[in-house]
Design a protein around this motif. Structure first.
Motif, PDB file in Angstrom:
ATOM      1  N   PRO A 212       0.846  -1.193   0.000  1.00  0.00           N
ATOM      2  CA  PRO A 212       0.000   0.000   0.000  1.00  0.00           C
ATOM      3  C   PRO A 212       0.881   1.243   0.000  1.00  0.00           C
ATOM      4  O   PRO A 212       2.029   1.202   0.459  1.00  0.00           O
ATOM      5  N   ALA A 213       0.336   2.351  -0.493  1.00  0.00           N
ATOM      6  CA  ALA A 213       1.126   3.577  -0.621  1.00  0.00           C
ATOM      7  C   ALA A 213       1.740   4.012   0.697  1.00  0.00           C
ATOM      8  O   ALA A 213       2.916   4.400   0.754  1.00  0.00           O
ATOM      9  N   GLU A 214       0.963   3.923   1.804  1.00  0.00           N
ATOM     10  CA  GLU A 214       1.487   4.388   3.088  1.00  0.00           C
ATOM     11  C   GLU A 214       2.630   3.505   3.585  1.00  0.00           C
ATOM     12  O   GLU A 214       3.575   3.979   4.216  1.00  0.00           O
ATOM     13  N   ALA A 215       2.557   2.210   3.294  1.00  0.00           N
ATOM     14  CA  ALA A 215       3.637   1.308   3.702  1.00  0.00           C
ATOM     15  C   ALA A 215       4.902   1.583   2.893  1.00  0.00           C
ATOM     16  O   ALA A 215       6.016   1.537   3.422  1.00  0.00           O
ATOM     17  N   PHE A 216       4.737   1.920   1.617  1.00  0.00           N
ATOM     18  CA  PHE A 216       5.899   2.218   0.788  1.00  0.00           C
ATOM     19  C   PHE A 216       6.561   3.518   1.240  1.00  0.00           C
ATOM     20  O   PHE A 216       7.786   3.643   1.234  1.00  0.00           O
ATOM     21  N   VAL A 217       5.747   4.492   1.641  1.00  0.00           N
ATOM     22  CA  VAL A 217       6.306   5.729   2.189  1.00  0.00           C
ATOM     23  C   VAL A 217       7.146   5.409   3.422  1.00  0.00           C
ATOM     24  O   VAL A 217       8.214   5.997   3.650  1.00  0.00           O
ATOM     25  N   GLY A 218       6.700   4.444   4.234  1.00  0.00           N
ATOM     26  CA  GLY A 218       7.470   4.021   5.397  1.00  0.00           C
ATOM     27  C   GLY A 218       8.814   3.424   5.009  1.00  0.00           C
ATOM     28  O   GLY A 218       9.820   3.649   5.684  1.00  0.00           O
ATOM     29  N   VAL A 219       8.832   2.666   3.921  1.00  0.00           N
ATOM     30  CA  VAL A 219      10.093   2.102   3.423  1.00  0.00           C
ATOM     31  C   VAL A 219      11.047   3.223   3.027  1.00  0.00           C
ATOM     32  O   VAL A 219      12.237   3.209   3.366  1.00  0.00           O
ATOM     33  N   LEU A 220      10.537   4.213   2.305  1.00  0.00           N
ATOM     34  CA  LEU A 220      11.379   5.331   1.885  1.00  0.00           C
ATOM     35  C   LEU A 220      11.902   6.118   3.090  1.00  0.00           C
ATOM     36  O   LEU A 220      13.051   6.568   3.091  1.00  0.00           O
ATOM     37  N   ALA A 221      11.071   6.250   4.114  1.00  0.00           N
ATOM     38  CA  ALA A 221      11.489   6.987   5.302  1.00  0.00           C
ATOM     39  C   ALA A 221      12.645   6.295   6.009  1.00  0.00           C
ATOM     40  O   ALA A 221      13.530   6.954   6.563  1.00  0.00           O
TER      41      ALA A 221
END
Length: 246
Positions: A212-221
């Motif tokens: 999901p988009a929010e989980a991918f943002v977490g990966v980038l963070a």
């Protein structure tokens, strides 16, 4: 003379493996880049440790322990998935690196004992433990670097001869699925900054397709702090439109 010939043969084997690997599915290369980066970082931390500073001792010991936990987890994954795949097609082919893993387990246990002395001993004991940990950790890192080279050459040769890329991808997917999300983030924290830009984009594009988009943002963070500003901008340009939270 024979030793020189053996060295030449080993170099040729590595070059053949490298060229073949450019065209084949390589389960080792991405995670090994991350582990090498992690090991070097922790070794430098231990080398500059102030054993008389309680906060420095606690922080450094935690970093070493986290590295050892990740190393132990990694070798278990290799035993369960990669070695199993090798042995299923070429009996005995994983014996060398499986034996290395037993040795690595013992080295990890010995380092954990020294860490407890570092954390709980008196000042003199902490000084001695810090020096011993640095020497032992340096040997552990050196041994692992040699071990990873064998995996990336000899083990990959077996895997590429005995499996299709689709089969290797299935083994890799099963391995990744066995890793808890929080531990996977720890792997990615070290893997992504250690990769070449094209490898980084390929990995994160695949991850993005399955999260999901929010989980991918977490990966980038998790991975952004390890990237230089230039590398971060290259990555964002390659990935295209991203959520604002990234």
């Amino acid at each position: 003379m024979m030793e020189a010939m053996e060295l030449v043969a080993q170099a040729n084997d590595r070059e053949t493996s490298r060229k073949t690997g450019l065209r084949r599915h390589d389960m080792y290369r991405p995670v090994h880049k991350g582990l090498r980066s992690l090991m070097c970082d922790v070794l430098v931390r231990v080398g500059r440790l102030d054993a008389g500073d309680a906060a420095d001792v606690a922080e450094t010991a935690s970093c070493v322990r986290d590295m050892l936990l990740l190393c132990r987890s990694h070798l278990h994954h290799e035993n369960q998935f990669i070695h199993a795949a090798m042995e299923s097609r070429r009996y005995g082919s994983a014996a060398t690196t499986a034996g290395d893993h037993v040795h690595h387990e013992k080295s990890i246990e010995a380092l954990e004992v020294r860490l407890r002395v570092l954390e709980h001993g008196n000042r003199e004991a902490r000084q001695a433990a810090a020096q011993a940990i640095y020497r032992d950790l340096a040997l552990f890192v050196a041994d692992n670097f040699q071990h990873m080279d064998v995996e990336e050459t000899a083990n990959n040769a077996v895997l590429w001869e005995s499996h299709t890329d689709e089969e290797l991808a299935a083994v890799h997917d099963a391995l990744v699925a066995s890793i808890p999300p929080e531990k996977m983030l720890t792997y990615l924290r070290w893997m992504v900054p250690a990769m070449a830009p094209d490898e980084r984009v390929e990995l994160l594009t695949g991850i993005r397709q399955n999260l999901p988009a929010e989980a991918f943002v977490g990966v980038l963070a998790v991975t952004k702090p390890g990237l230089a500003e230039r590398d971060w901008h290259k990555l964002m340009a390659a990935l295209g439109e991203m959520p604002l939270a990234a």
